[in-house]
Design an enzyme around this catalytic site. Sequence first.
Site, PDB file in Angstrom:
ATOM      1  N   LYS A  85      52.800  14.076  35.293  1.00 20.13           N
ATOM      2  CA  LYS A  85      52.917  15.371  35.987  1.00 20.13           C
ATOM      3  C   LYS A  85      52.135  15.360  37.296  1.00 20.13           C
ATOM      4  CE  LYS A  85      51.257  19.233  33.916  1.00 20.13           C
ATOM      5  NZ  LYS A  85      50.358  20.020  34.782  1.00 20.13           N
ATOM      6  N   SER A  86      50.894  14.884  37.246  1.00 18.05           N
ATOM      7  CA  SER A  86      50.054  14.883  38.453  1.00 18.05           C
ATOM      8  C   SER A  86      50.700  14.052  39.562  1.00 18.05           C
ATOM      9  CB  SER A  86      48.682  14.293  38.142  1.00 18.05           C
ATOM     10  OG  SER A  86      48.002  15.117  37.242  1.00 18.05           O
TER      11      SER A  86
ATOM     12  N   ARG B  57      43.289  32.699  36.796  1.00 12.99           N
ATOM     13  CA  ARG B  57      42.518  31.458  36.966  1.00 12.99           C
ATOM     14  C   ARG B  57      41.748  31.446  38.292  1.00 12.99           C
ATOM     15  NH1 ARG B  57      46.203  26.542  35.156  1.00 12.99           N
ATOM     16  NH2 ARG B  57      44.221  25.445  35.416  1.00 12.99           N
TER      17      ARG B  57
ATOM     18  N   SER C 103      36.856  18.483  39.805  1.00 13.38           N
ATOM     19  CA  SER C 103      38.244  18.933  39.704  1.00 13.38           C
ATOM     20  C   SER C 103      39.102  18.201  40.722  1.00 13.38           C
ATOM     21  CB  SER C 103      38.320  20.446  39.953  1.00 13.38           C
ATOM     22  OG  SER C 103      39.623  20.815  40.333  1.00 13.38           O
TER      23      SER C 103
ATOM     24  N   ASP D 276      42.530  17.067  29.771  1.00 16.94           N
ATOM     25  CA  ASP D 276      43.768  17.634  29.216  1.00 16.94           C
ATOM     26  C   ASP D 276      44.028  17.175  27.778  1.00 16.94           C
ATOM     27  OD1 ASP D 276      44.204  18.980  31.561  1.00 16.94           O
ATOM     28  OD2 ASP D 276      45.576  17.496  32.387  1.00 16.94           O
TER      29      ASP D 276
ATOM     30  N   LYS E  97      41.535  26.885  31.893  1.00 17.83           N
ATOM     31  CA  LYS E  97      42.853  26.241  31.954  1.00 17.83           C
ATOM     32  C   LYS E  97      43.946  27.290  31.687  1.00 17.83           C
ATOM     33  CE  LYS E  97      41.407  22.121  32.970  1.00 17.83           C
ATOM     34  NZ  LYS E  97      41.673  21.574  34.294  1.00 17.83           N
TER      35      LYS E  97
ATOM     36  N   ARG F 197      49.806  22.499  25.989  1.00 17.47           N
ATOM     37  CA  ARG F 197      49.022  21.484  25.274  1.00 17.47           C
ATOM     38  C   ARG F 197      48.527  21.999  23.915  1.00 17.47           C
ATOM     39  NH1 ARG F 197      49.481  17.631  29.047  1.00 17.47           N
ATOM     40  NH2 ARG F 197      49.057  18.217  31.194  1.00 17.47           N
TER      41      ARG F 197
HETATM   42  C1  S3P Z   1      45.305  18.060  37.575  1.00 23.25           C
HETATM   43  C2  S3P Z   1      43.957  18.117  37.452  1.00 23.25           C
HETATM   44  C3  S3P Z   1      43.254  18.663  36.283  1.00 23.25           C
HETATM   45  C4  S3P Z   1      44.171  18.807  35.069  1.00 23.25           C
HETATM   46  C5  S3P Z   1      45.513  19.354  35.434  1.00 23.25           C
HETATM   47  C6  S3P Z   1      46.202  18.498  36.492  1.00 23.25           C
HETATM   48  C7  S3P Z   1      45.884  17.505  38.808  1.00 23.25           C
HETATM   49  O1  S3P Z   1      42.717  19.912  36.630  1.00 23.25           O
HETATM   50  O2  S3P Z   1      43.570  19.613  34.082  1.00 23.25           O
HETATM   51  O3  S3P Z   1      46.345  19.404  34.278  1.00 23.25           O
HETATM   52  O4  S3P Z   1      47.076  17.135  38.816  1.00 23.25           O
HETATM   53  O5  S3P Z   1      45.162  17.420  39.813  1.00 23.25           O
HETATM   54  P1  S3P Z   1      41.273  20.002  37.334  1.00 23.25           P
HETATM   55  O6  S3P Z   1      41.222  18.887  38.277  1.00 23.25           O
HETATM   56  O7  S3P Z   1      41.167  21.303  38.020  1.00 23.25           O
HETATM   57  O8  S3P Z   1      40.293  19.862  36.193  1.00 23.25           O
END
Ligand code: S3P
Length: 431
Positions: free
Chosen positions: A21-22, A122, A168, A317, A344, A391
């Site tokens: 996903k990222s 959030r 983060s 995650d 989250k 999740r």
């Molecule tokens: C993500 C970073 C994480 C993760 C999220 C996806 C990303 O969040 O929890 O599901 O793609 O950069 P944080 O970096 O804010 O912890």
Amino acid sequence: MKIEAVPIKSINTEITVPGDKSISHRGLILGSLANGETRIHNFLTSEDTLATLEILKSIGANITQVSKNEIIVRGNGLNSFREPFDVLNAKNSGTTTRLLMGVLAAQKFYSVITGDDSLKKRPMKRVIDPLSKMGGRFFGRKGGENLPITILGTDKVVPITYETPVASAQVKSSIILAGLHAKGKTMVKEPAKSRDHTERMLKYMGADVVEKEKTTIISGPANNLKGKDIFVPGDISSASFFIVAALITKNSNLLIKDVGLNPTRTGILDVLKMMGAEISIINERNLNNEPIGDLLVKSSKLKGVEISGDMIPSLIDEIPIISILATQAEGKTTIKDAKELRYKETDRIKAICSELTKLGIEITEKDDGFDIIGKQKIKGNCTCNSYNDHRIAMSLAIAGTIAENPIKIQNFECVNISFPEFLSIYKSLKS
Ligand code: S3P
């Protein structure tokens, strides 16, 4: 949609999980900022990544979805976006919001970004603070901290040196994305290293990015970003649900092919090894600056561990599914330093504790984590709430594979946020 999770005797099969996903989000965003064509293979089509795709299109990006997992982005450089006609909707996606706020802060136009009820709660101050120092202007609810947020971007982005209060990747990436436009070096220091997919993809596209332990430096303006072919590896966060399923069901042997193994994401594998899990990595290779390989997982005898400190960002995650695993480990598993879980898609510490309690598990809630002493039986015979958190929903479904009685899970459709194929793979495991 309500599902009933039922026991599985053993898992003996080979699967692949959808694209990361990222990395899928970043392929769309960086492809739009680059010059020339970026072809994204094995793209994750899910609600979150489609939110990014739609917003980018609304600000003028040229993106074509050729098929479910193939995308072509025709990038026209850093300044090719235009003011959107309407409010931008990031739906449930924190990554979409925070990364695109970095993009929009550096565009000299007006935009408004909003999301669903979860996203509206959030915290956004974490990106607004640094992006304001870089020249962006933001107006939002709750003293400017919550969506909907109005962004007045600038064409004179100021490079900054910034220490983030939380580890983060969303915050770090947001600053880096604005920093692409700044003349000079933008430096981000984190309290612990978070995932570095943005940095890796930028380097692959030709940007001057330096990673030194917990510090990242981007030199701008990055006018030379070049569109590239990207193969998105399987998402280790999605794979984790089935890794845990194979570990806790008897006589199992599961092969998961083509999983992303970026060291900023493999904290789950390190922890599983500490717990005594039998996992081997085979066929390791590198694709577009991201490590990838196949995972061979066997049912294992596990022991409890403490998970804390710098390890947390590398498995943030995966903590919901680790909670299910912890019930099957001998001794105490402690999660601490993980207060971020409360911010989250839902308050995940609260959700894990309330739903595991319904399953018959003894769990102790802490401000920044929880303790579970195993082994415990998962009794089931209850209806659980997913809290509309993908999740949490998938973790509960895996708990159902070893529960003594069926577990009903409400609002299961939220899995479409990251893993629309979850149910079909889950059902195919029954043997
Ligand atoms: C993500 C970073 C994480 C993760 C999220 C996806 C990303 O969040 O929890 O599901 O793609 O950069 P944080 O970096 O804010 O912890």
